[in-house]
Write a protein that holds these residues in place. Structure first.
Motif, PDB file in Angstrom:
ATOM      1  N   GLY A 233       0.766  -1.240   0.000  1.00 33.37           N
ATOM      2  CA  GLY A 233       0.000   0.000   0.000  1.00 33.37           C
ATOM      3  C   GLY A 233       0.797   1.291   0.000  1.00 33.37           C
ATOM      4  O   GLY A 233       0.226   2.368  -0.155  1.00 33.37           O
ATOM      5  N   VAL A 234       2.121   1.210   0.145  1.00 33.55           N
ATOM      6  CA  VAL A 234       2.901   2.455   0.234  1.00 33.55           C
ATOM      7  C   VAL A 234       2.738   3.296  -1.033  1.00 33.55           C
ATOM      8  O   VAL A 234       2.431   4.496  -0.951  1.00 33.55           O
ATOM      9  N   CYS A 235       2.940   2.701  -2.192  1.00 34.55           N
ATOM     10  CA  CYS A 235       2.888   3.496  -3.431  1.00 34.55           C
ATOM     11  C   CYS A 235       1.460   3.897  -3.809  1.00 34.55           C
ATOM     12  O   CYS A 235       1.220   5.073  -4.114  1.00 34.55           O
ATOM     13  N   PRO A 236       0.475   2.958  -3.782  1.00 35.43           N
ATOM     14  CA  PRO A 236      -0.884   3.409  -4.131  1.00 35.43           C
ATOM     15  C   PRO A 236      -1.369   4.545  -3.235  1.00 35.43           C
ATOM     16  O   PRO A 236      -2.072   5.440  -3.697  1.00 35.43           O
ATOM     17  N   CYS A 237      -0.983   4.518  -1.941  1.00 33.32           N
ATOM     18  CA  CYS A 237      -1.416   5.597  -1.018  1.00 33.32           C
ATOM     19  C   CYS A 237      -0.496   6.795  -1.076  1.00 33.32           C
ATOM     20  O   CYS A 237      -0.837   7.843  -0.531  1.00 33.32           O
ATOM     21  N   GLY A 238       0.710   6.625  -1.602  1.00 33.24           N
ATOM     22  CA  GLY A 238       1.676   7.718  -1.541  1.00 33.24           C
ATOM     23  C   GLY A 238       2.117   8.004  -0.112  1.00 33.24           C
ATOM     24  O   GLY A 238       2.235   9.146   0.300  1.00 33.24           O
ATOM     25  N   ARG A 239       2.418   6.912   0.637  1.00 26.22           N
ATOM     26  CA  ARG A 239       2.739   7.076   2.055  1.00 26.22           C
ATOM     27  C   ARG A 239       4.103   7.724   2.265  1.00 26.22           C
ATOM     28  O   ARG A 239       4.373   8.296   3.302  1.00 26.22           O
ATOM     29  N   GLY A 240       4.993   7.615   1.296  1.00 22.97           N
ATOM     30  CA  GLY A 240       6.323   8.209   1.460  1.00 22.97           C
ATOM     31  C   GLY A 240       7.207   7.812   0.295  1.00 22.97           C
ATOM     32  O   GLY A 240       6.742   7.181  -0.665  1.00 22.97           O
ATOM     33  N   ASP A 241       8.469   8.177   0.377  1.00 20.78           N
ATOM     34  CA  ASP A 241       9.415   7.805  -0.668  1.00 20.78           C
ATOM     35  C   ASP A 241       9.739   6.312  -0.554  1.00 20.78           C
ATOM     36  O   ASP A 241       9.642   5.739   0.536  1.00 20.78           O
TER      37      ASP A 241
END
Ligand code: SF4
Length: 249
Positions: A233-241
């Protein structure tokens, strides 16, 4: 005339019951490389481009991607919007069909599992479709952020349901820093030789960074529980670099 989606096991929003394949095609691709859709390709990414390797291995994949690009480059912006919107409508219909059968289907769509934005008109066409489809969450990685060649960031700004990652490596680090000063809302997907190199290269930059768990072999590509990217989920949510490692360690 249609555009063809790809069923990418790493990003699919619905795995098959045995957890081996993608049931819904939730990504779109174009052929990679300077000669095709990647004006911002760097020496590092051309050396290791995993998607480009798949194009060489699988004739069917290559034909789908080339067909998508040949279709798009012949169109003006309005016609591109029409075709991209039809493709996204088909994706939504696939999600709805699965939902009616009781499946939980996050409406996540990855733009460009291969390839990149090749023109401002093309990026603007995507922006128009994304704006018109607020029920779908889109994410994309791009190297088209250098104003001396092509910078699509201004046309992708202000879209609440889009996460934009700059694909960065040591070759375009300076341009990426400048892009983030212009557009602080973007994230970075940084490609280093190893995760340790990535940490060192980015040590003086602010913000949270995640080593990609799939790339580091800590999360399987796909299982019956879901694809790597939907579970992470990091990239789909844009949680961070995010940091990727060529050596996968
Ligand atoms: S960090 Fe997570 S979402 Fe991003 S590419 Fe890796 S597995 Fe996918």
């Amino acid at each position: 005339m249609t555009l063809r989606r790809s069923a990418d096991r790493k990003v699919t929003n619905l795995p098959s019951p045995n957890g081996k394949t993608a049931k819904i095609a939730n990504s779109f691709g174009l052929p990679a490389g300077h000669e095709h859709s990647c004006p911002g390709a760097t020496a590092t990414c051309e050396r290791v481009c995993y998607a480009g390797k798949l194009e060489k291995l699988y004739k069917g994949v290559r034909e789908v991607l080339l067909g998508n690009l040949q279709t798009l480059v012949a169109l003006d912006r309005a016609a591109m919007v029409e075709l991209i919107a039809e493709m996204i409508d088909d994706f939504r219909a696939d999600c709805q069909r699965a939902e009616r059968k009781g499946a939980q289907v996050p409406r996540d769509f990855r733009i460009h599992w291969d390839g990149d934005f090749f023109s401002l008109d093309y990026a603007a066409a995507w922006a128009e479709v994304i704006r018109a489809d607020p029920d779908i969450r889109f994410w994309v990685y791009t190297r088209s952020f250098d104003p001396e060649r092509l910078d699509v960031l201004p046309v992708l700004a202000g879209l609440a349901n889009l996460t934009v990652y700059l694909s960065v490596d040591p070759d375009n680090l300076t341009a990426a820093k400048a892009a983030r000063r212009r557009c602080p809302w973007v994230h970075w997907a940084y490609l280093a030789e190893t995760f340790a190199d990535g940490r060192a290269d980015l040590a003086d930059l602010p913000g949270k960074r995640y080593p990609c768990p799939e790339n580091g072999r800590r999360l399987p590509l796909i299982t019956e529980k879901g694809s790597a990217c939907i579970r992470c989920g990091v990239c789909p949510c844009g949680r961070g670099d995010v940091v990727f490692s060529i050596a996968k360690r």
